[in-house]
Scaffold this motif. Structure first.
Motif, PDB file in Angstrom:
ATOM      1  N   LEU A 162       0.819  -1.197   0.000  1.00 44.87           N
ATOM      2  CA  LEU A 162       0.000   0.000   0.000  1.00 44.87           C
ATOM      3  C   LEU A 162       0.864   1.263   0.000  1.00 44.87           C
ATOM      4  O   LEU A 162       2.043   1.217   0.376  1.00 44.87           O
ATOM      5  CB  LEU A 162      -0.920   0.013   1.228  1.00 44.87           C
ATOM      6  N   TYR A 163       0.268   2.375  -0.428  1.00 43.84           N
ATOM      7  CA  TYR A 163       0.966   3.660  -0.436  1.00 43.84           C
ATOM      8  C   TYR A 163       0.115   4.698   0.274  1.00 43.84           C
ATOM      9  O   TYR A 163      -1.118   4.621   0.255  1.00 43.84           O
ATOM     10  CB  TYR A 163       1.232   4.118  -1.872  1.00 43.84           C
ATOM     11  N   ARG A 164       0.772   5.645   0.904  1.00 48.42           N
ATOM     12  CA  ARG A 164       0.049   6.730   1.549  1.00 48.42           C
ATOM     13  C   ARG A 164       0.533   8.067   0.985  1.00 48.42           C
ATOM     14  O   ARG A 164       1.701   8.215   0.603  1.00 48.42           O
ATOM     15  CB  ARG A 164       0.226   6.704   3.070  1.00 48.42           C
ATOM     16  N   LYS A 165      -0.358   9.012   0.993  1.00 44.45           N
ATOM     17  CA  LYS A 165      -0.052  10.341   0.468  1.00 44.45           C
ATOM     18  C   LYS A 165       0.683  11.146   1.529  1.00 44.45           C
ATOM     19  O   LYS A 165       0.248  11.217   2.684  1.00 44.45           O
ATOM     20  CB  LYS A 165      -1.358  11.045   0.078  1.00 44.45           C
ATOM     21  N   ARG A 166       1.778  11.749   1.144  1.00 46.93           N
ATOM     22  CA  ARG A 166       2.525  12.601   2.070  1.00 46.93           C
ATOM     23  C   ARG A 166       1.721  13.854   2.406  1.00 46.93           C
ATOM     24  O   ARG A 166       0.965  14.370   1.584  1.00 46.93           O
ATOM     25  CB  ARG A 166       3.859  13.035   1.461  1.00 46.93           C
ATOM     26  N   ALA A 167       1.909  14.342   3.614  1.00 46.52           N
ATOM     27  CA  ALA A 167       1.204  15.558   4.033  1.00 46.52           C
ATOM     28  C   ALA A 167       1.604  16.734   3.145  1.00 46.52           C
ATOM     29  O   ALA A 167       0.776  17.587   2.812  1.00 46.52           O
ATOM     30  CB  ALA A 167       1.496  15.865   5.496  1.00 46.52           C
ATOM     31  N   LYS A 168       2.857  16.800   2.772  1.00 50.10           N
ATOM     32  CA  LYS A 168       3.352  17.864   1.903  1.00 50.10           C
ATOM     33  C   LYS A 168       3.800  17.282   0.585  1.00 50.10           C
ATOM     34  O   LYS A 168       4.645  16.387   0.543  1.00 50.10           O
ATOM     35  CB  LYS A 168       4.509  18.628   2.570  1.00 50.10           C
ATOM     36  N   GLY A 169       3.219  17.768  -0.505  1.00 53.75           N
ATOM     37  CA  GLY A 169       3.563  17.265  -1.819  1.00 53.75           C
ATOM     38  C   GLY A 169       4.763  17.986  -2.415  1.00 53.75           C
ATOM     39  O   GLY A 169       5.487  18.723  -1.737  1.00 53.75           O
ATOM     40  N   HIS A 170       4.947  17.795  -3.700  1.00 55.67           N
ATOM     41  CA  HIS A 170       6.089  18.371  -4.412  1.00 55.67           C
ATOM     42  C   HIS A 170       5.799  19.815  -4.811  1.00 55.67           C
ATOM     43  O   HIS A 170       4.751  20.108  -5.394  1.00 55.67           O
ATOM     44  CB  HIS A 170       6.388  17.549  -5.656  1.00 55.67           C
ATOM     45  N   ASP A 171       6.718  20.715  -4.500  1.00 55.45           N
ATOM     46  CA  ASP A 171       6.567  22.137  -4.798  1.00 55.45           C
ATOM     47  C   ASP A 171       7.279  22.447  -6.112  1.00 55.45           C
ATOM     48  O   ASP A 171       8.491  22.650  -6.143  1.00 55.45           O
ATOM     49  CB  ASP A 171       7.135  22.970  -3.647  1.00 55.45           C
ATOM     50  N   GLN A 172       6.499  22.489  -7.200  1.00 49.58           N
ATOM     51  CA  GLN A 172       7.094  22.748  -8.514  1.00 49.58           C
ATOM     52  C   GLN A 172       7.671  24.157  -8.622  1.00 49.58           C
ATOM     53  O   GLN A 172       8.660  24.374  -9.322  1.00 49.58           O
ATOM     54  CB  GLN A 172       6.043  22.569  -9.611  1.00 49.58           C
ATOM     55  N   ILE A 173       7.040  25.118  -7.950  1.00 51.05           N
ATOM     56  CA  ILE A 173       7.466  26.509  -8.082  1.00 51.05           C
ATOM     57  C   ILE A 173       8.803  26.731  -7.380  1.00 51.05           C
ATOM     58  O   ILE A 173       9.720  27.360  -7.941  1.00 51.05           O
ATOM     59  CB  ILE A 173       6.403  27.469  -7.524  1.00 51.05           C
ATOM     60  N   ALA A 174       8.936  26.230  -6.158  1.00 51.67           N
ATOM     61  CA  ALA A 174      10.205  26.369  -5.437  1.00 51.67           C
ATOM     62  C   ALA A 174      11.329  25.681  -6.210  1.00 51.67           C
ATOM     63  O   ALA A 174      12.442  26.209  -6.317  1.00 51.67           O
ATOM     64  CB  ALA A 174      10.079  25.779  -4.034  1.00 51.67           C
ATOM     65  N   GLU A 175      11.039  24.510  -6.753  1.00 54.98           N
ATOM     66  CA  GLU A 175      12.043  23.789  -7.535  1.00 54.98           C
ATOM     67  C   GLU A 175      12.412  24.563  -8.792  1.00 54.98           C
ATOM     68  O   GLU A 175      13.591  24.616  -9.188  1.00 54.98           O
ATOM     69  CB  GLU A 175      11.520  22.406  -7.907  1.00 54.98           C
ATOM     70  N   LEU A 176      11.422  25.195  -9.426  1.00 57.67           N
ATOM     71  CA  LEU A 176      11.686  25.975 -10.634  1.00 57.67           C
ATOM     72  C   LEU A 176      12.647  27.126 -10.341  1.00 57.67           C
ATOM     73  O   LEU A 176      13.607  27.355 -11.090  1.00 57.67           O
ATOM     74  CB  LEU A 176      10.372  26.522 -11.196  1.00 57.67           C
ATOM     75  N   VAL A 177      12.399  27.864  -9.259  1.00 56.11           N
ATOM     76  CA  VAL A 177      13.288  28.979  -8.899  1.00 56.11           C
ATOM     77  C   VAL A 177      14.709  28.461  -8.696  1.00 56.11           C
ATOM     78  O   VAL A 177      15.681  29.048  -9.208  1.00 56.11           O
ATOM     79  CB  VAL A 177      12.773  29.689  -7.634  1.00 56.11           C
ATOM     80  N   GLU A 178      14.840  27.368  -7.978  1.00 51.25           N
ATOM     81  CA  GLU A 178      16.173  26.794  -7.720  1.00 51.25           C
ATOM     82  C   GLU A 178      16.840  26.375  -9.022  1.00 51.25           C
ATOM     83  O   GLU A 178      18.041  26.623  -9.231  1.00 51.25           O
ATOM     84  CB  GLU A 178      16.042  25.594  -6.778  1.00 51.25           C
ATOM     85  N   ASN A 179      16.090  25.777  -9.916  1.00 51.21           N
ATOM     86  CA  ASN A 179      16.667  25.295 -11.169  1.00 51.21           C
ATOM     87  C   ASN A 179      17.046  26.435 -12.112  1.00 51.21           C
ATOM     88  O   ASN A 179      18.053  26.343 -12.828  1.00 51.21           O
ATOM     89  CB  ASN A 179      15.697  24.340 -11.862  1.00 51.21           C
TER      90      ASN A 179
END
Length: 310
Positions: A147-164
């Motif tokens: 089974l899999y569970r959903k993390r409380a905090k998902g992936h932040d595309q915007i923060a990653e974009l700024v870093e990249n």
């Protein structure tokens, strides 16, 4: 676009083409459209330029508030309604009316959304629309027994974009998207302005938006302002200059009940060169406020009202 033409002329030319040559289709709303597949426009952001339409008034602060709301990850209309922004109300209002049979008007519905938190939680949520995907894309982890569970905090595309953008400006992966196939069915409205991509060249940040579905009469003006705004914000955060923006439409359409809007707007000539300025540089892409944005030299012609198809 040639140098002697006003930046808005390409938009008016597209409106004219779609209205005259688009195929008539019965769409999801039942209103009907004239539609074509595929269109591209380019606009310079040099010298604080912003491609606000001048042949009718665009309430740019509404578009700006919406963009800032997306970046919070919020998906409930309550925060928008509290700011006097009504552009997302029609969908939950329609759902409420269908579910309850209550013929409540928009003003009364919004008043309840603001005054009653429980009511807002139940009836004001739009599902996992734009902001939820942009800053909280679902991430699942093993929970044992297959089974899999959903993390409380998902992936932040915007923060990653700024870093990249800062670390790998030559990357071809400088993008974010709202089109989460697994969750489209849960959204009040699947993403229309679905994928944004960015390109760094000669110290400038260029932005591209692919919009799968574009209401050319009403939605485009907000979408192109939003693209201009987010490109400027990212450029500022990454110590770059804004370059140009590219808009690409998939299904580009005009609603048949927008005939008066279309005909009136096509009789008007674009004029002026408005500018969008950011008044301060906040600590992060998530810390901008509406007061940070200023539009100057904007003298549009009169607003043209038209109904929204839900």
């Amino acid at each position: 676009m040639t140098d002697h033409l006003h930046y808005e002329q390409q938009y008016l030319d597209l409106v004219r083409h779609v209205w005259r040559h688009g195929s008539e289709r019965i769409d999801r709303t039942g209103v009907g459209t004239r539609s074509i597949l595929g269109a591209t426009m380019r606009f310079s952001l040099a010298d604080d330029a912003v491609p606000l339409l001048t042949t009718k008034r665009v309430y740019w602060k509404v578009a700006a508030r919406e963009m800032l709301w997306f970046l919070t990850g919020d998906t409930n209309i309550r925060a928008l309604v509290e700011q006097g922004v009504h552009i997302w109300t029609d969908w939950p209002l329609d759902a409420y009316r269908r579910a309850t049979g209550d013929a409540i008007d928009r003003d009364a519905f919004e008043a309840r959304i603001v005054e009653d938190e429980d009511f807002a939680l139940r009836w004001g949520d739009l599902g996992p629309v734009y902001g939820a995907q942009w800053v909280n894309w679902p991430v699942y982890e093993p929970a044992g027994n297959g089974l899999y569970r959903k993390r409380a905090k998902g992936h932040d595309q915007i923060a990653e974009l700024v870093e990249n953008i800062r670390k790998t400006p030559q990357s071809r992966r400088l993008l974010f998207t709202g089109w989460n196939v697994a969750e489209v069915g849960k959204m009040a409205l699947p993403p229309c302005h679905m994928t944004y991509q960015f390109h760094v060249s000669d110290g400038k940040l260029n932005g591209l938006l692919f919009q799968r579905s574009c209401d050319l009469g009403l939605g485009f003006a907000f979408n192109i302002f939003g693209l201009s705004m987010i490109t400027r914000m990212l450029a500022q955060q990454c110590d770059l200059e804004p370059g140009e923006i590219v808009w690409q439409g998939g299904d580009v359409h005009l609603y048949l009940n927008h005939a008066e809007l279309v005909e009136a707007q096509l009789l008007r000539a674009p004029q002026g060169a408005p500018k969008l300025r950011i008044q301060r540089r906040p600590p992060s892409i998530f810390d901008y406020r509406i007061e940070d944005f200023e539009v100057i030299d904007y003298a549009p012609q009169a607003h043209i009202a038209a109904p929204v198809a839900v």
